[in-house]
Design a protein around this motif. Structure first.
Motif, PDB file in Angstrom:
ATOM      1  N   GLU A  17       0.837  -1.192   0.000  1.00 11.61           N
ATOM      2  CA  GLU A  17       0.000   0.000   0.000  1.00 11.61           C
ATOM      3  C   GLU A  17       0.879   1.251   0.000  1.00 11.61           C
ATOM      4  O   GLU A  17       2.075   1.167   0.286  1.00 11.61           O
ATOM      5  CB  GLU A  17      -0.938  -0.019   1.207  1.00 11.61           C
ATOM      6  CG  GLU A  17      -1.965  -1.138   1.142  1.00 11.61           C
ATOM      7  CD  GLU A  17      -2.775  -1.167  -0.157  1.00 11.61           C
ATOM      8  OE1 GLU A  17      -3.158  -0.085  -0.650  1.00 11.61           O
ATOM      9  OE2 GLU A  17      -3.011  -2.264  -0.683  1.00 11.61           O
ATOM     10  N   PRO A  18       0.311   2.422  -0.316  1.00 15.32           N
ATOM     11  CA  PRO A  18       1.102   3.656  -0.343  1.00 15.32           C
ATOM     12  C   PRO A  18       1.879   3.864   0.957  1.00 15.32           C
ATOM     13  O   PRO A  18       1.359   3.628   2.043  1.00 15.32           O
ATOM     14  CB  PRO A  18       0.050   4.755  -0.535  1.00 15.32           C
ATOM     15  CG  PRO A  18      -1.077   4.058  -1.237  1.00 15.32           C
ATOM     16  CD  PRO A  18      -1.091   2.661  -0.678  1.00 15.32           C
ATOM     17  N   GLY A  38       1.894   0.135 -10.236  1.00 16.36           N
ATOM     18  CA  GLY A  38       2.277   1.175  -9.295  1.00 16.36           C
ATOM     19  C   GLY A  38       3.690   1.680  -9.477  1.00 16.36           C
ATOM     20  O   GLY A  38       4.315   1.476 -10.519  1.00 16.36           O
ATOM     21  N   LYS A  80       4.825   4.286  -3.618  1.00 11.25           N
ATOM     22  CA  LYS A  80       4.275   5.637  -3.715  1.00 11.25           C
ATOM     23  C   LYS A  80       2.776   5.621  -3.993  1.00 11.25           C
ATOM     24  O   LYS A  80       2.120   6.659  -3.925  1.00 11.25           O
ATOM     25  CB  LYS A  80       5.007   6.437  -4.799  1.00 11.25           C
ATOM     26  CG  LYS A  80       6.430   6.721  -4.417  1.00 11.25           C
ATOM     27  CD  LYS A  80       6.419   7.512  -3.124  1.00 11.25           C
ATOM     28  CE  LYS A  80       7.733   7.603  -2.440  1.00 11.25           C
ATOM     29  NZ  LYS A  80       7.646   8.268  -1.150  1.00 11.25           N
ATOM     30  N   GLU A  81       2.255   4.472  -4.297  1.00 18.47           N
ATOM     31  CA  GLU A  81       0.827   4.276  -4.549  1.00 18.47           C
ATOM     32  C   GLU A  81       0.561   2.787  -4.341  1.00 18.47           C
ATOM     33  O   GLU A  81       1.477   2.030  -4.036  1.00 18.47           O
ATOM     34  CB  GLU A  81       0.464   4.723  -5.966  1.00 18.47           C
ATOM     35  CG  GLU A  81       1.252   3.992  -7.054  1.00 18.47           C
ATOM     36  CD  GLU A  81       1.057   4.589  -8.431  1.00 18.47           C
ATOM     37  OE1 GLU A  81      -0.070   4.976  -8.759  1.00 18.47           O
ATOM     38  OE2 GLU A  81       2.034   4.663  -9.173  1.00 18.47           O
ATOM     39  N   HIS A  82      -0.680   2.373  -4.521  1.00 16.15           N
ATOM     40  CA  HIS A  82      -0.980   0.939  -4.444  1.00 16.15           C
ATOM     41  C   HIS A  82      -0.078   0.244  -5.472  1.00 16.15           C
ATOM     42  O   HIS A  82      -0.098   0.586  -6.654  1.00 16.15           O
ATOM     43  CB  HIS A  82      -2.455   0.684  -4.748  1.00 16.15           C
ATOM     44  CG  HIS A  82      -2.792  -0.762  -4.813  1.00 16.15           C
ATOM     45  ND1 HIS A  82      -3.035  -1.515  -3.690  1.00 16.15           N
ATOM     46  CD2 HIS A  82      -2.903  -1.592  -5.882  1.00 16.15           C
ATOM     47  CE1 HIS A  82      -3.290  -2.760  -4.058  1.00 16.15           C
ATOM     48  NE2 HIS A  82      -3.215  -2.829  -5.380  1.00 16.15           N
ATOM     49  N   THR A  83       0.714  -0.713  -5.012  1.00 16.09           N
ATOM     50  CA  THR A  83       1.738  -1.321  -5.860  1.00 16.09           C
ATOM     51  C   THR A  83       1.716  -2.838  -5.726  1.00 16.09           C
ATOM     52  O   THR A  83       1.496  -3.368  -4.640  1.00 16.09           O
ATOM     53  CB  THR A  83       3.133  -0.776  -5.471  1.00 16.09           C
ATOM     54  OG1 THR A  83       3.137   0.644  -5.622  1.00 16.09           O
ATOM     55  CG2 THR A  83       4.226  -1.371  -6.316  1.00 16.09           C
TER      56      THR A  83
END
Length: 164
Positions: A17-18, A38, A80-83
């Motif tokens: 998650e972020p 992501g 940095k974002e949902h990855t």
């Protein structure tokens, strides 16, 4: 899909998650990761509490590929974002690269592009005026697509801010 990406075809996946951590500086290297969805930033924490971003890996790229030949990670990997990343043991990737020359060439090609990009950023950093940095960026990358000017402005501004 590139030959390099195909090596990760059946690799197990991990979701982050972020602001989640994939790995931390000084952890022993066991796995190499490919970003499927992501972005992941490779960051070095500084003494003042801020982080210096050394690289941002996006979809289809390997994270911390220099780690193939190191014992420990040299920075933190932060989503940095949902990855979603694919995880492959380092030894498996090295064997696959030895057995699949097209995949090894894909890795060399990606590293060559990254090296060119880093050299360009260093030269842009040398420019004092924002207008000159923007002109240089546009000369190297061309005009961005509609809706992406804000991202370019932020990138050009951050290039100089990191030096101050």
């Amino acid at each position: 899909m590139s030959a390099l990406q195909s090596i990760f075809g059946d690799a197990r996946e991990r979701t982050i998650e972020p602001d989640g951590v994939l790995f931390r500086r000084d952890e022993a290297i066991r796995s190499i990761f490919l970003v499927r969805v992501g972005t992941v930033a490779l960051e070095r924490p500084l003494a003042d509490g801020t982080a210096l971003t050394l690289h941002t890996a996006s979809e289809g790229t390997i994270i911390a590929e220099a780690s193939l030949f190191a014992e420990k990670y040299h920075c933190d990997a932060i989503a940095k974002e949902h990855t979603v990343v694919a995880c492959l043991q380092r030894e498996v990737l090295l064997r696959s690269l030895a057995d699949q020359p097209d995949a090894a060439l894909d890795l060399i090609k990606a590293q060559s592009h990254e090296l060119q990009s880093q050299r360009a950023r260093v030269e842009i950093l040398r420019l004092q005026r924002v207008a000159d940095r923007l002109d240089a960026w546009l000369e190297l990358h061309g005009e961005p697509a509609v809706g992406h000017w804000k991202r370019v402005a932020g990138a050009v501004r951050r290039i100089r801010t990191r030096l101050c």
